[in-house]
Design a protein around this motif. Structure first.
Motif, PDB file in Angstrom:
ATOM      1  N   VAL A  95       0.668  -1.265   0.013  1.00  0.00           N
ATOM      2  CA  VAL A  95       0.001   0.026   0.487  1.00  0.00           C
ATOM      3  C   VAL A  95       1.087   1.370  -0.025  1.00  0.00           C
ATOM      4  O   VAL A  95       0.720   2.138  -0.896  1.00  0.00           O
ATOM      5  CB  VAL A  95      -0.635  -0.368   1.702  1.00  0.00           C
ATOM      6  CG1 VAL A  95      -1.392   1.259   1.093  1.00  0.00           C
ATOM      7  CG2 VAL A  95      -2.267  -0.443   1.001  1.00  0.00           C
TER       8      VAL A  95
ATOM      9  N   GLN B 260      -5.073  -1.515   2.948  1.00  0.00           N
ATOM     10  CA  GLN B 260      -4.828  -2.378   3.491  1.00  0.00           C
ATOM     11  C   GLN B 260      -5.945  -3.863   3.789  1.00  0.00           C
ATOM     12  O   GLN B 260      -5.940  -5.284   3.347  1.00  0.00           O
ATOM     13  CB  GLN B 260      -4.777  -2.356   5.030  1.00  0.00           C
ATOM     14  CG  GLN B 260      -3.092  -1.099   5.309  1.00  0.00           C
ATOM     15  CD  GLN B 260      -1.854  -2.312   4.911  1.00  0.00           C
ATOM     16  OE1 GLN B 260      -1.638  -2.822   4.715  1.00  0.00           O
ATOM     17  NE2 GLN B 260      -0.835  -1.456   5.088  1.00  0.00           N
TER      18      GLN B 260
ATOM     19  N   ASP C 154      -8.754  -4.284   1.484  1.00  0.00           N
ATOM     20  CA  ASP C 154      -9.732  -4.781   0.453  1.00  0.00           C
ATOM     21  C   ASP C 154      -8.294  -5.597  -0.119  1.00  0.00           C
ATOM     22  O   ASP C 154      -8.868  -5.960  -0.991  1.00  0.00           O
ATOM     23  CB  ASP C 154      -9.352  -2.841  -0.621  1.00  0.00           C
ATOM     24  CG  ASP C 154     -10.564  -2.332   0.009  1.00  0.00           C
ATOM     25  OD1 ASP C 154     -11.161  -2.646   0.574  1.00  0.00           O
ATOM     26  OD2 ASP C 154     -10.675  -0.744  -0.854  1.00  0.00           O
ATOM     27  N   PHE C 155      -6.836  -4.957   0.260  1.00  0.00           N
ATOM     28  CA  PHE C 155      -5.735  -5.838  -0.226  1.00  0.00           C
ATOM     29  C   PHE C 155      -5.756  -7.232   0.820  1.00  0.00           C
ATOM     30  O   PHE C 155      -4.599  -7.767   0.058  1.00  0.00           O
ATOM     31  CB  PHE C 155      -4.484  -5.558  -0.656  1.00  0.00           C
ATOM     32  CG  PHE C 155      -4.261  -4.271  -1.218  1.00  0.00           C
ATOM     33  CD1 PHE C 155      -5.940  -3.963  -2.194  1.00  0.00           C
ATOM     34  CD2 PHE C 155      -3.225  -3.216  -1.713  1.00  0.00           C
ATOM     35  CE1 PHE C 155      -5.281  -3.016  -3.636  1.00  0.00           C
ATOM     36  CE2 PHE C 155      -3.429  -2.187  -2.106  1.00  0.00           C
ATOM     37  CZ  PHE C 155      -4.103  -2.401  -3.407  1.00  0.00           C
TER      38      PHE C 155
ATOM     39  N   SER D 211      -5.343  -8.218  -9.351  1.00  0.00           N
ATOM     40  CA  SER D 211      -3.967  -7.305  -8.922  1.00  0.00           C
ATOM     41  C   SER D 211      -3.953  -6.145  -7.836  1.00  0.00           C
ATOM     42  O   SER D 211      -5.621  -5.099  -8.228  1.00  0.00           O
ATOM     43  CB  SER D 211      -3.083  -7.100 -10.577  1.00  0.00           C
ATOM     44  OG  SER D 211      -2.752  -5.736 -10.781  1.00  0.00           O
ATOM     45  N   PHE D 212      -3.302  -5.559  -7.672  1.00  0.00           N
ATOM     46  CA  PHE D 212      -3.007  -4.635  -6.555  1.00  0.00           C
ATOM     47  C   PHE D 212      -3.610  -3.402  -7.782  1.00  0.00           C
ATOM     48  O   PHE D 212      -3.428  -2.042  -7.000  1.00  0.00           O
ATOM     49  CB  PHE D 212      -2.089  -4.886  -5.298  1.00  0.00           C
ATOM     50  CG  PHE D 212      -2.047  -5.789  -4.191  1.00  0.00           C
ATOM     51  CD1 PHE D 212      -2.915  -6.263  -3.697  1.00  0.00           C
ATOM     52  CD2 PHE D 212      -0.614  -6.126  -3.454  1.00  0.00           C
ATOM     53  CE1 PHE D 212      -3.398  -7.354  -2.991  1.00  0.00           C
ATOM     54  CE2 PHE D 212      -0.607  -6.568  -2.863  1.00  0.00           C
ATOM     55  CZ  PHE D 212      -2.193  -7.436  -2.048  1.00  0.00           C
TER      56      PHE D 212
ATOM     57  N   ARG E 251      -6.412  -3.406 -10.311  1.00  0.00           N
ATOM     58  CA  ARG E 251      -7.750  -4.049  -9.115  1.00  0.00           C
ATOM     59  C   ARG E 251      -8.337  -4.547 -10.523  1.00  0.00           C
ATOM     60  O   ARG E 251      -9.786  -5.045 -10.291  1.00  0.00           O
ATOM     61  CB  ARG E 251      -8.722  -2.616  -8.809  1.00  0.00           C
ATOM     62  CG  ARG E 251      -7.316  -1.508  -7.780  1.00  0.00           C
ATOM     63  CD  ARG E 251      -7.985  -2.078  -6.742  1.00  0.00           C
ATOM     64  NE  ARG E 251      -7.138  -0.561  -5.671  1.00  0.00           N
ATOM     65  CZ  ARG E 251      -7.771   0.120  -5.446  1.00  0.00           C
ATOM     66  NH1 ARG E 251      -8.835   0.493  -5.765  1.00  0.00           N
ATOM     67  NH2 ARG E 251      -7.793   1.434  -5.146  1.00  0.00           N
TER      68      ARG E 251
ATOM     69  N   ASP F 244       3.349  -6.634  -6.546  1.00  0.00           N
ATOM     70  CA  ASP F 244       1.729  -7.143  -6.608  1.00  0.00           C
ATOM     71  C   ASP F 244       1.211  -8.349  -6.359  1.00  0.00           C
ATOM     72  O   ASP F 244       1.210  -9.786  -7.394  1.00  0.00           O
ATOM     73  CB  ASP F 244       1.563  -6.763  -8.233  1.00  0.00           C
ATOM     74  CG  ASP F 244       0.186  -6.942  -8.569  1.00  0.00           C
ATOM     75  OD1 ASP F 244      -1.202  -7.456  -7.491  1.00  0.00           O
ATOM     76  OD2 ASP F 244       0.170  -5.777  -9.117  1.00  0.00           O
TER      77      ASP F 244
END
Lengths: 592, 322
Positions: free
Chosen positions: B36, B54, B56-57, B82-83, B86, B286
C-alpha cells in the motif's frame, strides 16, 4: 513432401497462426486523412478509472478526458473558467455558487448539467474516492438549477473556488455500485475534455479521439496515440526516425544529444519535483541520536556540495535548490536569505561539530557522542532503483568522512526502503518528491502526525521523522487562510523554518525531460510558462492547441512492399544457399 | 507404457505443483514489503483510506489467515485481483499470454530447428571450415548477453537503417487489415524474434553436434555404410534419430520456459508479455499477480517435464522398465 519441407511448412504455418492470434482486438482504425499525434512515454496507464488509477500516465488520460469546473491557465496556473463560466462567493467564503456554460454536452451527446457535478462531488465524498477525497472531503454540493450549483465547505478552504476534480458522467457512473467501482475498468470513453479514450491495449498503446462536444471546440488533432516504451533509448530512436511526434521521460543520458538533433526540441520541464537527502530527525522510531541534534543536521547541510552533485551526478541538467518545492507553481518557494543558507564549507561543519562537543575521543577518525560515547556512524540507505543512488552515496559518504562522521551503507529497493524508514532502520537516504499545484498536500507530509510510530510504522509520509510544533501551527493556519497573499507568506515561513531545521538537504529541482518534433505540429505550450513541460503537465493544454504543419501522418520505416521484397530476397538467398549445401553434400556422399 | 508408469509420473507432477502453490505464498513474503505504501507514495491519501486499502488487499489479516484464504481461492481457481490495476489476475495474464507465446514460442521453435540443422552440419563435417564457422558463430551469439545483442540489432536496423520499428507489436492506429496487417506484425516481430533465436541457437547447435559425434562412432553406422547406403541416408535414417534424445529433453524444458517470457528482450522491444508483467509485479510487490504468474510458469515447466518423461518412455524403451 519430404520431411524437411514439411517441417518448414509447419513452422511457417505456426508463424502465421501466431501472428493472427497476437493481433490486438478491435483497435480503432485511423482514417487516411486523420491528423494523428503520436506520443511516446515510458509508463503504461494502470487504470483509466479516475477513482482507482495512480500513475502519471493515467492522470494524463484524465486531464484530456475530463474538463474540470475551474481550469488553470497554461502560463501560471491562475484559476480560469472551465465548465463553469463564472462563480460568486458568499457565506464568508465558505460557499461558492457556480454558473455552468450553456449547452454543455458529454462526448456521447448527453447534456452535462449541474446534476453531474453535484453527483460527482457528493458521491466522491461519501465513498472517499482516492483521487478526489483530499479536495472535496469537507465540501457538500447542491443543485440549484441545471446550470447553477453551489459548493459549501464545512471549514474555511483556501483552495476554493478552484475545483479541479474530474467530473464524471452521472449516466455512466450511477450504474456502477460502490463495491463495483474498485474493479470498474473505466473504458466507457465518455468525457467532457478535448479527447476521450477510444481504446487501450495493455502495454501497447492507448488511443484518444477528439471530442466534438468539447466546450472550447473540436481540437485540430483528430487522434492522440500514446505508446508506452519499456526501453527509453528505443523511444528516443522512434522520435528521431519519425515514429513519434513527442516523447515524455526521455533519459537524461540522451537528452543533450537529442537537443542537437534536427527538427527536435528538447524540453527540461520544471514542475516542482525535487530531490533531497533526508535525515532521520528522531521524532519517530529508532534513528541515530546524533541526528536529533539540530547542530549535527546543520553541520551535515554544510558538508554537502550540491554544485558538485548537480554537475557530476546530474550532468548539469537540474537546478541546484535550497528549500523544498511544495507546488508546480514556483510562487510558493521562498528565497532563503543569504545569512541563513548552509553553503558548502567543510571547515565550518567541523567547527560546528567541535563546538557541539562531538569529539573523536578514541582516535579512530570518527567523532564520538559527547562524554566518550559511541562512534557516530549513520546508516545510509542507497536506493537501487535510482540511477543516481550510487554516485550520490559515493559523494555524500566521502564528505561525511571528512567531517568525522562514519556511514554504513545498505542498498534497498523502494519497496523495502519504505518499511525500513518507518521502523527507524535507516538514518539517511536520497529520494525525491513531485508535488501537486496546491501546496497543501506536500506541506501536510511534514507534520508531526505524519511521523511513523511504533504502532503503525507504515502509515507515514514524514520520512525524515521530523516534528516541529511551530510548523504544525503554521500548517493549520495556511490550510484555512483565504487571503492568497497571506497564505503565500505563511507557506514561505513554513518552508524557511523547515530549511533552518534541516531534516532535508534539498539537492536540486529535477525537471521532466521531454522532446518533440518541430516538423509535424506547432503550438506546443509550456505549463508554467518558460520553465514547464509541454506534455504531462498539470492540465496539459498543448494537445488542444496543436496545429498540424503537414498532413503526413505515417512514421518512417519501410513500406509493406519493400519489406515483402526483403523477405522474398532473404528466402531466395537462404533457399539458394540450402540447395547449394545439399548439392555439395550429395557429391560428398557419392565420393565416399 | 503401463498405466502404473503413467499414473506415477502424473501424481509426482501434481505433488510438485501442490508444493509450488504453497511455496509461492511464502516466497514473496520473505522480504518484508508494504504494497500500500509503495503503490501510494506521494499521493494524497488519508489514514482512513490507507486502512481501507489494506483491508481491500486483505493485508490487514494475519499471515496464517491470508494463507488459508489464498489456498481456498487458488483451489477454486480464483487468483484474486491485481493490487495495481484492481483487475482479476486471470484477465491481466490472458491479455499478455498470447504475445509471449508468439515471441518466445516462435523463437524457441526457430532456434531448435535451425540449431539442430546447424549441429548436424557441424558434426557431419567436423574439423572442416564449415564446422569452425558454424560452431564459432553460434558460440559467439550464445556468449552475447541477449539484452546487448537486442540493443545492437535495434540500433542498427531500427535506428540507423530504419528497416524495422523500434518496438511494440503493431503499428498502432494504422488500421491495416489482412495481408498488410500480417506484414506489419511480422515487421514488429522480426528484431525481437531474431535476437532470441540467435541467442539460443548455440545451445542446440552444440548439443546436437556433440550428440551426433557420439553416435557417429557407433558400430551400426559403420554397418550402414558398409551396406553401401548413401551418406545422407545414413545420417537421416540411422545417425540423427539416435542423436536426438538429449535435444528432446532440452527442447521440452525450454518450451516449458516459453511462458516465463524473456524479460530483457521484451523490455528492449517494448513487447508487453509475461516477462515484463513479472518485472512490474515484483516492484510493488503486486502479490496476487506474482502468485498467479509464478504458478503459471511452474505449471508450464512441470507439464513440459511430464511430457518429456512420457515421450522418453515412448522413444526409448529402456526408460519404461527402469
Amino acid at each position: 513432401m519430404t520431411g524437411r519441407r514439411r517441417s518448414v511448412f509447419v513452422v511457417m504455418l505456426a508463424l502465421g497462426i501466431a501472428l493472427v492470434a497476437v493481433a490486438p482486438s478491435a483497435s480503432g482504425a485511423t482514417k487516411k486523412n486523420d491528423i494523428v499525434l503520436r506520443v511516446g512515454t515510458t509508463q503504461d496507464i494502470d487504470s483509466p478509472n479516475p477513482t482507482v488509477g495512480a500513475l502519471v500516465s493515467s492522470y494524463e488520460v484524465w486531464a484530456l478526458q475530463y474538463a474540470t469546473l475551474t481550469d488553470k491557465a497554461a502560463a501560471d496556473f491562475k484559476t480560469i473558467p472551465g465548465l463553469a463560466e463564472s462563480w460568486t462567493a458568499s457565506n464568508h467564503g465558505l460557499t461558492y455558487t457556480y454558473t455552468l456554460r450553456k449547452g454543455l454536452k458529454w462526448s456521447d451527446g448527453q447534456p452535462l448539467t449541474a446534476d453531474d457535478v453535484v453527483y460527482t462531488v457528493n458521491r466522491a465524498r461519501s465513498e472517499q474516492w482516492t483521487n478526489f477525497d483530499s479536495t472535496i472531503a469537507h465540501i457538500t454540493a447542491k443543485v440549484i438549477d441545471p446550470t447553477h450549483l453551489s459548493l459549501t465547505s464545512s471549514i474555511p478552504d483556501p483552495k476554493l473556488p478552484i475545483m479541479d476534480v474530474y467530473i464524471v458522467p452521472k449516466h455512466i457512473y450511477e450504474k456502477v455500485t460502490k463495491k463495483g467501482l474498485a474493479s470498474y475498468k473505466g473504458l466507457d470513453g465518455i468525457g467532457s475534455g478535448p479527447f476521450t479514450l477510444k481504446h487501450w491495449s495493455k502495454g501497447l498503446s492507448w488511443e484518444m479521439d477528439a471530442n466534438p462536444n468539447y466546450w472550447r471546440g473540436r481540437p485540430a488533432v483528430d487522434r492522440v496515440i500514446f505508446r508506452p516504451f519499456t526501453n527509453a533509448d528505443a523511444m528516443v530512436a522512434a522520435l528521431k526516425n519519425g515514429e513519434l511526434d513527442a516523447a515524455e521521460n526521455v533519459p537524461s543520458s540522451s537528452f543533450r544529444q537529442l537537443q542537437k538533433a534536427k527538427n527536435i526540441v528538447g524540453v527540461a520541464g520544471q514542475q516542482g519535483g525535487f530531490d533531497e537527502i533526508s535525515m532521520n530527525s528522531g521524532a519517530g522510531v529508532g534513528g541515530n541520536p546524533a541526528l536529533k541534534d539540530l547542530r549535527v543536521r546543520q553541520a551535515i547541510s554544510h558538508a554537502i556540495d550540491k554544485q558538485t552533485i548537480e554537475s557530476r551526478v546530474y550532468n548539469g541538467l537540474t537546478t541546484v535548490a535550497d528549500a523544498i518545492s511544495p507546488s508546480a507553481n514556483p510562487e510558493w518557494i521562498p528565497k532563503i536569505p543569504a545569512d541563513k543558507r548552509f553553503n558548502f564549507d567543510l571547515a565550518k561543519a567541523n567547527t560546528i561539530l567541535d563546538d557541539a562537543g562531538y569529539k573523536d575521543t578514541n582516535g579512530n577518525g570518527i567523532r564520538n557522542m559527547p562524554k566518550g560515547g559511541a562512534d557516530i556512524t549513520l546508516r545510509y540507505a542507497e536506493r537501487s532503483e535510482s540511477p543516481y543512488g550510487a554516485p550520490i552515496r559515493e559523494f555524500v559518504t566521502g564528505w561525511l568522512r571528512k567531517i568525522g562522521i562514519g556511514t554504513s551503507v545498505k542498498v534497498y529497493n523502494d519497496t523495502q526502503l519504505t518499511p525500513a524508514i518507518g521502523k527507524g532502520d535507516v538514518d539517511m537516504f536520497a529520494w525525491g518528491w513531485v508535488p501537486f499545484v496546491d501546496p497543501d498536500p506536500e506541506l501536510s507530509y511534514f507534520q508531526c502526525n505524519q511521523v511513523p510510530t511504533k504502532a503503525d510504522p507504515s502509515g507515514y509520509s514524514n520520512d525524515a521523522s521530523w516534528c516541529n510544533p511551530t510548523y504544525d501551527k503554521l500548517y493549520k493556519q495556511q490550510n484555512t487562510e483565504l487571503d492568497h497573499a497571506k497564505r503565500v507568506a505563511i507557506v514561505h515561513q513554513m518552508i524557511t523554518l523547515m530549511y533552518e531545521q534541516a531534516p532535508y538537504v534539498v539537492l536540486d529541482y529535477s525537471p521532466d525531460f521531454q522532446a518533440y518534433r518541430t516538423d509535424r505540429f506547432t503550438g506546443w505550450v509550456k505549463q508554467p510558462a518558460n520553465i514547464g513541460p509541454v506534455i504531462f503537465s498539470n492540465t496539459s493544454p498543448s494537445y488542444f492547441l496543436l496545429k498540424p504543419i503537414s498532413k503526413a501522418s505515417s512514421g518512417g520505416g519501410l513500406g509493406a512492399g519493400a519489406v515483402i521484397a526483403i523477405i522474398v530476397g532473404a528466402v531466395i538467398i537462404l533457399g539458394g544457399g540450402g540447395l547449394l549445401l545439399r548439392r555439395r553434400q550429395a557429391t560428398a556422399g557419392e565420393r565416399e | 507404457m503401463t498405466f502404473r508408469f503413467v499414473s506415477r509420473k502424473v501424481l509426482g507432477s501434481l505433488a510438485t505443483l501442490l508444493f509450488v502453490v504453497c511455496f509461492n505464498f511464502f516466497l514473496f513474503r520473505v522480504v518484508e514489503s508494504d504494497p500500500v505504501s509503495a503503490l501510494f507514495r506521494g499521493r494524497n491519501i488519508s489514514q482512513q483510506q490507507r486502512q481501507q486499502l489494506q483491508h481491500d488487499f486483505g493485508l490487514d489479516k494475519s499471515k496464517p489467515e491470508q494463507f488459508v484464504r489464498y489456498l481456498n481461492q487458488t483451489a477454486h481457481l480464483n487468483f484474486g485481483f491485481s493490487f495495481e490495476t484492481r483487475q482479476p489476475v486471470t484477465s491481466e495474464i490472458s491479455a499478455r499470454i498470447g504475445r509471449t507465446i508468439t515471441l518466445v514460442g516462435i523463437s524457441t521453435l526457430l532456434s531448435t530447428t535451425i540449431g539442430i540443422w546447424l549441429g548436424i552440419i557441424a558434426a557431419w563435417r567436423r574439423n572442416t571450415p564449415t564446422d569452425y564457422v558454424v560452431t564459432s558463430t553460434t558460440m559467439a551469439f550464445y556468449a552475447m548477453p541477449d539484452f546487448w545483442l537486442g540493443l545492437l540489432l535495434l540500433a542498427a536496423f531500427a535506428e540507423s537503417f530504419r528497416w524495422f520499428p523500434t518496438g511494440g507489436i503493431v503499428n498502432v492506429g494504422s488500421g491495416a487489415t489482412g495481408l498488410s496487417h500480417l506484414v506489419d506484425e511480422a515487421k514488429h516481430l522480426f528484431l525481437p524474434g531474431l535476437t532470441l533465436t540467435l541467442a539460443y541457437l548455440g545451445e542446440y547447435t552444440l548439443i546436437m553436434r556433440s550428440s551426433l559425434l557420439d553416435t557417429m562412432g557407433e558400430d551400426y553406422l559403420t554397418l550402414a555404410r558398409a551396406k553401401g547406403l548413401r551418406d545422407a541416408t545414413v545420417r537421416r535414417r540411422h545417425a540423427v534419430p539416435n542423436a536426438l534424445l538429449p535435444i528432446v529433453t532440452l527442447a521440452a524444458v525450454n518450451f516449458g520456459f516459453v511462458l516465463s517470457g524473456a524479460i530483457a528482450v521484451e523490455s528492449i522491444y517494448s513487447w508487453p508479455g509475461l516477462g515484463l508483467a513479472t518485472y512490474n509485479a515484483i516492484r510493488a510487490p503486486d502479490l496476487p499477480m506474482l502468485q498467479g504468474l509464478f504458478l503459471l510458469f511452474s505449471a508450464a515447466v512441470i507439464v513440459a517435464n511430464l511430457a518429456v518423461d512420457l515421450l522418453y518412455a515412448y522413444l526409448d524403451p529402456r526408460v519404461r522398465t527402469a
